[in-house]
Motif scaffolding. Structure first.
Motif, PDB file in Angstrom:
ATOM      1  N   GLU A  35       0.812  -1.219   0.000  1.00 35.59           N
ATOM      2  CA  GLU A  35       0.000   0.000   0.000  1.00 35.59           C
ATOM      3  C   GLU A  35       0.844   1.267   0.000  1.00 35.59           C
ATOM      4  O   GLU A  35       0.304   2.373  -0.063  1.00 35.59           O
ATOM      5  N   HIS A  36       2.149   1.106   0.087  1.00 32.10           N
ATOM      6  CA  HIS A  36       3.037   2.270   0.202  1.00 32.10           C
ATOM      7  C   HIS A  36       3.667   2.585  -1.154  1.00 32.10           C
ATOM      8  O   HIS A  36       4.315   1.750  -1.767  1.00 32.10           O
ATOM      9  N   LYS A  37       3.465   3.829  -1.580  1.00 35.72           N
ATOM     10  CA  LYS A  37       4.003   4.269  -2.860  1.00 35.72           C
ATOM     11  C   LYS A  37       4.669   5.631  -2.665  1.00 35.72           C
ATOM     12  O   LYS A  37       4.093   6.531  -2.048  1.00 35.72           O
ATOM     13  N   ILE A  38       5.876   5.775  -3.198  1.00 33.19           N
ATOM     14  CA  ILE A  38       6.650   7.008  -3.044  1.00 33.19           C
ATOM     15  C   ILE A  38       6.967   7.561  -4.424  1.00 33.19           C
ATOM     16  O   ILE A  38       7.505   6.844  -5.273  1.00 33.19           O
ATOM     17  N   ASN A  39       6.635   8.823  -4.657  1.00 35.53           N
ATOM     18  CA  ASN A  39       6.943   9.416  -5.964  1.00 35.53           C
ATOM     19  C   ASN A  39       8.371   9.983  -5.946  1.00 35.53           C
ATOM     20  O   ASN A  39       9.049   9.986  -4.910  1.00 35.53           O
ATOM     21  N   TYR A  40       8.815  10.505  -7.099  1.00 35.24           N
ATOM     22  CA  TYR A  40      10.208  10.943  -7.213  1.00 35.24           C
ATOM     23  C   TYR A  40      10.511  12.176  -6.364  1.00 35.24           C
ATOM     24  O   TYR A  40      11.627  12.332  -5.847  1.00 35.24           O
TER      25      TYR A  40
END
Length: 532
Positions: free
Chosen positions: A30-35
């Protein structure tokens, strides 16, 4: 040919954060990190590391399975200019302790564990001398009440410290020629690890070269099915994704079910692995039939894959499988095919020599350069070769000839169209009374049988010939095959001296954490079972 760049991880990610700020960079569950977040968080972590006494050039070992915390820490260490030592997650404390000493490790980042190995417990067993050598141990896991500083504390120290300006000045002054990572390599037959040092230049440009091979874009999602400590994973997964603006997806773990589930749920487009991992994925896919229709491309390397098996992987996953040849000493790899190459070429060669690398084939005894189409040892030269073996200048020098070509230990030839064909590893050849037997040739024929999951042909001692071939076979679930069937199938295709003297059936062929066969262990097992 893609131009080489002189960006550090710090400067490259700063650019990506501006260009693709909202595109996903890292994703797990569930964890998403953008640039943008990736750039900010790793800057904070780097400041936290600086607060703990790390600085450019510090030797920091990472011992853990890749998850979001660990990947963020690895990137932050690269931004700070630390030399990161990536330890094999299958090591027990004595082996890990030995590498900590050999690499002059000053700091350690430790995860929870891998399979039955508890890294924290193993750390507690290390000698007092090693405990004194380590200035600080950082915990990257989920347990509570651990006596080491944790991930969140590092982040908090980075957020509150006044060292951001100092960190950015340090990072801006880093040179791309500086050492970046140290990786242990001994293949699977050596007695002692060699510690390969690669620079920031190698990491960044190696990743970008692989991204070019895959025709990667910012909408690609790469499934990380291999451990971080392997150059194949570091190059074709981590650096290819994060240096090009693509997304790196981290499965819950590296078991075949979880990898296929990750492909299905995240709609991954790129899947890279060694042959044995692909074999396991094929077997699991046949049983459970996951939706892998999102896949478009993948690379296979690290070990020999028979053409028939290559074609099966390509067909059943419905993507373009690309062969590659590499080794830790050649950061960006040695050869790779192109997406546009026909299946016949991709399944029988390892493609062309990569950009910025030269290759020649030499006679293994005379070192004479051989003509097109003649097999010998593959030797390579170029700016993407390692900085050297750590504290082993003599061994480094021995690896190169007078013209600067590095000996790879691989036997192969280059055809008239420039494609490299691999035959065998020199050290894997079996010497039966002076006749050299190529294990790959036998394995390829045995693997044609649909009942065989995997096969490894190894040498075993023989009083008369010195060595004989032994075929160690792992069958698919609920499948069986007899020794007579194996031998009969080989007799129609091989000279008599190449026919294995022994055929051994086992439930599981020993492999490393990266999926390569454990040559020494397989030989020992064969000798014991055959009572030789």
């Amino acid at each position: 040919m893609r131009e080489l760049i002189r960006d550090t991880v710090f400067s490259r990610l700063a650019w990506l954060a501006d260009e693709f700020s909202e595109r996903p960079a890292l994703w797990q569950g569930e964890h998403k990190i953008n640039y943008r977040e990736l750039n900010e968080r790793t800057n904070q972590l780097a400041c936290g590391f600086l607060h703990e006494g790390m600085k450019p050039g510090s030797h920091v070992a990472i011992w853990g399975e890749p998850d979001l915390q660990l990947l963020l820490m690895f990137i932050a260490l690269q931004k700070l200019g630390c030399v990161t030592i990536l330890l094999n997650t299958c090591l027990k404390y004595k082996e890990a302790q030995e590498q900590v000493v050999e690499t002059d490790t000053e700091f350690m980042v430790v995860g929870d564990g891998y399979k039955e190995i508890d890294f924290l417990e193993e750390m507690s067993k290390m000698s007092e001398d090693v405990q004194r050598q380590l200035k600080k141990i950082i915990y990257a896991g989920v347990r509570q009440n651990i006596p080491y500083i944790g991930f969140n504390e590092i982040v908090e120290n980075g957020e509150t410290s006044q060292e951001m300006d100092l960190f950015k000045r340090m990072a801006a002054q880093l040179q791309v020629e500086n050492p970046a990572v140290m990786l242990a390599t001994s293949g699977t037959t050596g007695l002692k690890s060699k510690l390969v040092v690669l620079s920031m230049f190698h990491l960044v440009n190696g990743g970008l070269q692989k991204a070019e091979v895959f025709k990667m874009n910012t909408f690609d999602i790469i499934c990380m099915a291999m451990p971080l400590f392997h150059i194949f994973c570091l190059d074709v997964n981590v650096m290819a994704a994060l240096m090009s603006g693509a997304c790196l997806y981290l499965p819950k773990n590296r078991r075949s079910r979880e990898v296929l589930r990750a492909v299905q749920e995240a709609k991954c487009t790129v899947l890279n692995a060694v042959p044995s991992i692909f074999y396991s994925l094929l077997a699991r896919q046949e049983e459970e039939n996951y939706d892998v229709s999102s896949l478009r491309v993948g690379m296979i390397g690290g070990a020999y894959c028979p053409p028939e098996k290559f074609c099966e992987i390509d067909r059943k996953f419905g993507f373009t499988l690309i062969p590659g040849l590499g080794q830790t000493e050649a950061a960006a790899g040695i050869a790779a095919a192109e997406i546009a190459d026909p299946l016949e070429v991709r399944s029988t060669t390892v493609g062309h020599i990569v950009d910025y690398m030269e290759a020649r084939i030499v006679n293994t005894e005379t070192q004479k350069v051989l003509p097109t189409g003649e097999a010998g040892e593959v030797c390579v030269r170029g700016c993407m070769l390692m900085m050297g073996y750590y504290k082993q200048p003599e061994l480094t020098a021995e690896s190169y000839d007078n013209d600067g070509y590095m000996h790879t230990g691989d036997i192969g030839y280059i055809d008239g169209d420039g494609y490299l064909h691999m035959k065998a590893r020199i050290k894997d050849l079996i010497n039966r009374g002076g006749e050299k037997i190529n294990p790959n040739e036998i394995e390829s024929l045995i693997m044609k049988d649909h009942r065989v999951r995997s096969c490894k042909v190894v040498p075993v001692p023989d009083e008369h010939y010195g060595e004989q071939a032994c075929a160690v076979i792992e069958c698919k679930n609920n499948q069986s095959i007899t020794t007579e069937e194996v031998i009969d199938s080989l007799k129609n295709n091989l000279a008599d001296y190449k026919i294995p003297a022994y055929v051994l059936f086992v439930a599981h062929i020993p492999r490393t954490a990266t999926g390569k066969y454990r040559q020494k262990e397989i030989i020992k097992m064969a000798i014991e079972k055959l009572k030789l």
